[in-house]
Design a protein around this motif. Structure first.
Motif, PDB file in Angstrom:
ATOM      1  N   PHE A 188       0.776  -1.259  -0.012  1.00 34.88           N
ATOM      2  CA  PHE A 188      -0.077   0.179   0.011  1.00 34.88           C
ATOM      3  C   PHE A 188       0.894   1.141   0.052  1.00 34.88           C
ATOM      4  N   TYR A 189       1.817   1.319   1.026  1.00 32.83           N
ATOM      5  CA  TYR A 189       2.669   2.419   1.134  1.00 32.83           C
ATOM      6  C   TYR A 189       3.525   2.520  -0.069  1.00 32.83           C
ATOM      7  N   MET A 244       2.542   9.644   6.983  1.00 35.38           N
ATOM      8  CA  MET A 244       1.367   8.614   6.870  1.00 35.38           C
ATOM      9  C   MET A 244       1.482   7.756   8.031  1.00 35.38           C
ATOM     10  N   ASP A 266      -8.346  -1.215   0.018  1.00 38.47           N
ATOM     11  CA  ASP A 266      -7.312  -0.512  -0.323  1.00 38.47           C
ATOM     12  C   ASP A 266      -6.982  -0.429  -1.965  1.00 38.47           C
ATOM     13  N   PHE A 296      -1.810  12.043   6.745  1.00 36.81           N
ATOM     14  CA  PHE A 296      -2.637  11.179   5.819  1.00 36.81           C
ATOM     15  C   PHE A 296      -3.849  10.389   7.016  1.00 36.81           C
ATOM     16  N   LEU A 354      -3.967   4.301  -5.761  1.00 37.28           N
ATOM     17  CA  LEU A 354      -3.129   4.630  -4.729  1.00 37.28           C
ATOM     18  C   LEU A 354      -1.981   5.762  -5.363  1.00 37.28           C
ATOM     19  N   THR A 379      -9.008   2.346  -3.669  1.00 40.34           N
ATOM     20  CA  THR A 379      -8.582   3.715  -4.055  1.00 40.34           C
ATOM     21  C   THR A 379      -7.384   3.639  -5.102  1.00 40.34           C
ATOM     22  N   LEU A 399      -3.706   8.887  -4.632  1.00 44.26           N
ATOM     23  CA  LEU A 399      -3.668   9.370  -3.314  1.00 44.26           C
ATOM     24  C   LEU A 399      -2.429  10.014  -3.148  1.00 44.26           C
ATOM     25  N   GLY A 400      -1.090   9.280  -3.510  1.00 44.99           N
ATOM     26  CA  GLY A 400      -0.004  10.059  -3.351  1.00 44.99           C
ATOM     27  C   GLY A 400       0.157  11.248  -3.954  1.00 44.99           C
ATOM     28  N   GLY A 445       3.208   7.652  -6.301  1.00 41.25           N
ATOM     29  CA  GLY A 445       2.445   8.845  -6.496  1.00 41.25           C
ATOM     30  C   GLY A 445       3.067  10.202  -5.878  1.00 41.25           C
ATOM     31  N   GLU A 504       2.905   2.024  -3.204  1.00 37.63           N
ATOM     32  CA  GLU A 504       2.245   2.390  -4.461  1.00 37.63           C
ATOM     33  C   GLU A 504       1.930   4.030  -4.241  1.00 37.63           C
ATOM     34  N   VAL A 505       1.435   4.226  -3.089  1.00 36.06           N
ATOM     35  CA  VAL A 505       1.311   5.764  -2.676  1.00 36.06           C
ATOM     36  C   VAL A 505       2.644   6.412  -2.959  1.00 36.06           C
TER      37      VAL A 505
END
Length: 350
Positions: free
Chosen positions: A73-74, A122, A271, A143, A290, A288, A293-294, A80, A76-77
């Motif tokens: 998850f982190y 985050m 997620d 975040f 991701l 979302t 989001l980032g 961004g 991929e964020v």
């Protein structure tokens, strides 16, 4: 190493003129500019970026502090954040706190001393100590925390979770388990669990405490929680995990116990990490974008750095949608046909 003094001497100009040429802070004649540039090239002079940063009060550097760099998850964020930051001329420093408040504080002290232009945090709600560290010393975006005086980017935790549980209810499931995140102070997870409770209540179903299990966002905790659920006298026919990692751990546990997904138990995550497309079966999840989001967090931070926002803390909520894939189907006893037919997948938007 050659200094700015050497360049000035070689070009026959003052130090301030060299500075104006290199920084573009004042117009000089073409002839003078060319003499300075020739001297820079001949001497192989490299400006001191730290000194320039001190003069300009900027370093063109931002930091991203995440709690777990193993969690995709982190990753991929972060892509961004890095993409947008790089396009805007900023370098991005990645820091992993390992969910340690002490380590997080050390990073923030280091980042402020290095004069980074801003930080994306985050790691949850800033403590009083961290909040005081941030306020007035460095620009920051937090975040998924709505209880801070800083700018924040939020997820639609309640709405996404409600859609996930509603999907399971519409399929006919009545024994729906929930694997939540750790700690009652975790705002995002609390909203996801609240949606779980309220959707069951609105369907006239009691909330069985035995079906609510706590994980720590990791694959291993999702697997352990599912192992415990399968030992119940009346195990669930569906599992809603509050993140994809724990949902993937649930899939692993069900496979290990010989429980068919989705024929016997359905699983939904939250997620939308890329890995969910490649699990067996592909995981139904509240997704979302991701990378977007980032980019939302990075854009908010840069707007604050550049003075383009009002003084009041800004809030941006990023939406999500339920991606229905092969891990959900009606429970065995209902006899309802699966919306996935013979194994295809549908991806409805909200």
């Amino acid at each position: 190493m050659p200094t700015i003094y050497d360049v000035a001497d070689a070009a026959g100009v003052s130090i301030s003129t060299v500075s104006h040429v290199l920084n573009g802070t004042r117009r000089v004649s073409k002839q003078t500019e060319q003499r300075v540039l020739n001297a820079v090239k001949e001497l192989n002079y490299r400006p001191n970026s730290l000194a320039r940063a001190l003069v300009r009060q900027e370093t063109k550097t931002i930091a991203l502090i995440i709690p777990d760099n193993v969690n995709p998850f982190y990753a991929e964020v972060a892509r961004g954040v890095e993409n947008l930051g790089f396009a805007a001329g900023y370098s991005v420093v990645l820091c992993n706190s390992d969910r340690s408040r002490a380590k997080e504080a050390v990073y923030l002290e280091m980042l402020t001393s290095k004069r980074v232009d801003g930080v994306i945090l985050m790691t949850g709600e800033p403590t009083t100590r961290l909040q005081s560290l941030l306020e007035g010393r460095i620009v920051a975006v937090v975040f998924d925390s709505d209880r801070t005086l800083l700018d924040a980017v939020l997820l639609d935790n309640y709405g996404g979770s409600a859609r996930a549980v509603q999907h399971l209810l519409e399929l006919g499931h009545r024994r729906i388990a929930c694997i939540r995140g750790p700690g009652v102070a975790d705002g995002g997870s609390d909203l996801r669990v609240r949606a779980y409770h309220e959707m069951l209540s609105s369907a006239g179903l009691p909330v069985d405490p035995a079906l609510l299990r706590e994980g720590d966002w990791t694959y291993q905790s999702g697997k352990a929680a599912t192992d415990a659920l399968l030992k119940l006298d009346d195990p669930p026919t569906a599992i809603f995990a509050c993140n994809d990692n724990m949902a993937i751990g649930a899939l692993a546990a069900l496979h290990e116990h010989g429980v068919s997904v989705p024929a016997a138990v359905s699983v939904v995550g939250f997620d939308g990490i890329t890995l969910t497309e490649y699990t067996v079966p592909p995981l139904t999840t509240v997704a979302t974008s991701l990378v977007d989001l980032g980019q939302h967090m990075c854009r908010l931070l840069l707007d604050r750095i550049n003075g383009q926002l009002p003084d009041t803390p800004q809030r941006i909520t990023v939406g999500n949608r339920l991606l229905i894939r092969g891990s959900t189907a009606p429970p065995p006893s209902t006899g309802v046909s699966s919306p996935l037919g013979a194994g295809g997948a549908v991806f409805p938007s909200d």
